[in-house]
Write a protein that holds these residues in place. Structure first.
Motif, PDB file in Angstrom:
ATOM      1  N   ASP A  97      -5.528  -1.601  -4.924  1.00  0.00           N
ATOM      2  CA  ASP A  97      -4.924  -2.094  -3.695  1.00  0.00           C
ATOM      3  C   ASP A  97      -5.814  -3.177  -3.104  1.00  0.00           C
ATOM      4  O   ASP A  97      -6.903  -2.881  -2.616  1.00  0.00           O
ATOM      5  CB  ASP A  97      -4.756  -0.934  -2.707  1.00  0.00           C
TER       6      ASP A  97
ATOM      7  N   GLN B 229      -7.591   0.354  -0.745  1.00  0.00           N
ATOM      8  CA  GLN B 229      -7.774  -0.858   0.073  1.00  0.00           C
ATOM      9  C   GLN B 229      -8.948  -0.684   1.036  1.00  0.00           C
ATOM     10  O   GLN B 229      -9.723  -1.595   1.261  1.00  0.00           O
ATOM     11  CB  GLN B 229      -6.486  -1.144   0.853  1.00  0.00           C
TER      12      GLN B 229
ATOM     13  N   SER C 141       0.832  -1.211   0.000  1.00  0.00           N
ATOM     14  CA  SER C 141       0.000   0.000   0.000  1.00  0.00           C
ATOM     15  C   SER C 141       0.861   1.253   0.000  1.00  0.00           C
ATOM     16  O   SER C 141       0.543   2.242  -0.669  1.00  0.00           O
ATOM     17  CB  SER C 141      -0.920   0.019   1.220  1.00  0.00           C
TER      18      SER C 141
HETATM   19 MG   LIG Z   1      -2.080  -2.670   2.088  1.00  0.00          MG
END
Ligand SMILES: [Mg+2]
Ligand SMILES: Nc1ncnc2c1ncn2[C@@H]1O[C@H](COP(=O)(O)OP(=O)(O)OP(=O)(O)O)[C@@H](O)[C@H]1O
Lengths: 220, 292
Positions: free
Chosen positions: A161, A85, A41
């Motif tokens: 992500d 994410q 990330s």
């Molecule tokens: Mg991550």
């Protein structure tokens, strides 16, 4: 299209990335993998300018990021679609408005916004949920809203992500297919995932991270 | 352009937080109303003191034994002066007559006085526009230099005190206006700040989607402007009500109020002033917007 050269990022007590060098070319579809906390990330955040690297240089579409004026950041970001994410959906807005945000920010007229959002919602099979609020959707549906928001602006780069985070393998396969289609239309795609199924036998570039180190670059 | 959408966001936000916003609008209205009252008072005081000097004159007492020729010369010199409106010569006899007129039945006080003790004098009426304290002082000094004038008398103290009262009131009201305006800006500032913090998450997302500073700021600036203009509008209603009560209700029982003037241009300005203060407050509240 994306070039990292000796990039390091240190949080207070944690080295998130150490000396990372790699490239993703225009029109390529590539993967970043590695266990939780590996720095996937963080790497993506550096690309969409949410984090600054402590060392090394990053070039996105001929823009050397450290030389970028702050006021240019929004315009670079408009070329980068991001599937976050943590989704970052706006809970007080319905699906339509969440997706439309990408276009409204660019000052696109409402007629066109409506048309393009409805088109993209059809692509991700969520047309019937246009008026629903994110909290009332399943995880997979939310994921698709985020994808729709990322691609509705026709970005040159798509960053995803963990796009199949908690999804069953069928749904995951559907999402992977969508990324392939987007990539086939010329968008450079970079997917961060710990799910090997996504890149196994794809013949695509896979960058492997572990604990902030780049431990390999292979073909999936 | 995104401004239409920004307007929509601003209106949504005003509605969603209607109680905070209503409170702000009322506070702003109260502030603007006080500013209006201040202007109103200063304006009327100014008018009143402008009318006063219209009755203002100077007395020049002449030396004993001036010839008619000399007196004529002095009058001619005075008439040439730009600040002078009218000149009236009061001879010794005339002065005594006037005094007698004033004393009426009490003229026994003059018994036994054989010689007229009063000097001849010239009353000089000044033009309204030249009756400021400094110009009167200068004029008095100039006149005193003319040959044959014993003494110049004018309401120096009176003029002085009017002048300083006026200056004091003006300073005070300026101070009040500044304090009130700052207060109004602060109200808009805090309201917008609250809105901004409530929407912090959302704004972060906007930034990541590629929103410019303008796009992020616009709804808040519009909201600040709406609050200010709304406050202006409410204070306008207050001012109209005040006007109505003053002139149509109170003036019936207290006719003296009729001499008060209400500059109605100030009405029109209120929403606009509110708008400007609101926008300033919002801009200060937003500060610098950073992307990384
Ligand atoms: Mg991550
Ligand atoms: N804002 C932050 N402040 C401090 N440390 C951070 C921050 N963000 C990430 N880290 C740390 O940096 C390291 C890399 O985090 P990152 O989120 O990039 O991992 P990841 O590979 O995406 O993991 P996951 O697969 O769980 O999403 C982790 O050890 C994390 O604790």
């Amino acid at each position: 299209m994306i070039h990292f050269s000796n990039v390091s990022k240190v949080y207070d007590h944690q080295t998130a990335l150490r000396n990372i060098t790699f490239s993703v070319e225009k029109g390529e579809m590539a993967f970043i993998t590695g266990p939780s906390g590996a720095g996937k990330s963080t790497l993506l955040r550096i690309i969409y300018l949410s984090e600054k690297p402590d060392e090394g240089s990053v070039t996105i579409a001929d823009w050397e990021l450290s030389k970028l004026k702050e006021s240019s950041i929004p315009f670079l970001r408009r070329n980068i679609g991001v599937v976050f994410q943590d989704f970052r959906l706006l809970d007080n807005r319905n699906v339509f408005d969440n997706v439309a945000m990408t276009l409204r920010i660019r000052g696109i007229m409402e007629d066109e916004v409506k048309e393009r959002v409805m088109d993209i919602l059809k692509t991700v099979n969520l047309r019937h949920k246009a008026d629903s609020f994110p909290k009332t959707l399943s995880g997979g549906e939310q994921q698709r809203v985020v994808i729709a928001r990322a691609i509705v602006g026709e970005p040159t780069i798509l960053l995803a992500d963990e796009p199949t985070g908690n999804l069953d393998s069928d749904t995951a396969a559907g999402i992977t297919r969508m990324f392939k289609d987007i990539n086939a239309k010329g968008t450079t795609v970079l997917v961060a995932t710990h799910n090997r199924e996504l890149f196994r036998n794809t013949g695509r570039k896979v960058i492997r991270l572990d604990n902030g180190n780049m431990v390999g670059e292979e073909i999936g | 352009m995104y401004l239409l959408y920004s307007l929509r966001l601003a209106i949504q936000s005003v509605w969603r937080e209607k109680w905070i916003n209503l409170l702000s609008v009322l506070t702003i209205a109260a502030g603007l109303f006080m500013i209006t009252l201040t202007f109103f008072s200063v304006y009327n005081m100014d008018l009143a003191t402008k009318k006063l000097p219209a009755k203002f004159s100077m007395m020049l007492y002449l030396n004993e034994g001036l010839s008619e020729q000399d007196t004529g010369n002095i009058i001619a010199i005075l008439k040439k002066n730009n600040a002078v409106e009218r000149v009236r010569f009061i001879s010794k006899d005339k002065a005594l007559q006037e005094l007698k007129g004033v004393l009426k039945n009490a003229d026994y006080v003059l018994e036994g006085i054989n010689e007229n003790p009063l000097p001849a004098s010239i009353e000089v009426k000044l033009k309204q526009e030249s009756v400021s304290l400094p110009s009167v002082k200068k004029l008095a000094a100039d006149i005193k230099k003319i040959n044959g004038i014993e003494e110049v008398e004018y309401g120096e103290q009176f003029l002085n005190s009017i002048h300083s009262i006026k200056a004091g009131a003006q300073t005070l009201s300026l101070l009040l206006v500044v304090v009130m305006s700052t207060g109004i800006i602060f109200v808009c500032y805090s309201t917008v700040k609250i809105m901004f913090y409530r929407r912090k998450e959302e704004i972060e997302t906007f930034k990541l989607l590629g929103a410019t500073r303008g796009f992020i700021r616009a709804p808040f600036v519009i909201e600040g402007g709406l609050l200010g203009a709304g406050g202006g509008l409410v204070s306008l209603l207050g001012a109209i009500a005040f006007y109505y009560i003053l002139f149509y209700k109170l003036a019936i029982t207290m006719p003296i109020l009729k001499i008060i003037v209400f500059p109605s241009e100030i009405f029109v300005a209120l929403p606009f002033v509110g708008l400007m203060l609101g926008i300033s407050g919002a801009i200060i509240a937003l500060g610098r917007i950073r992307f990384s």
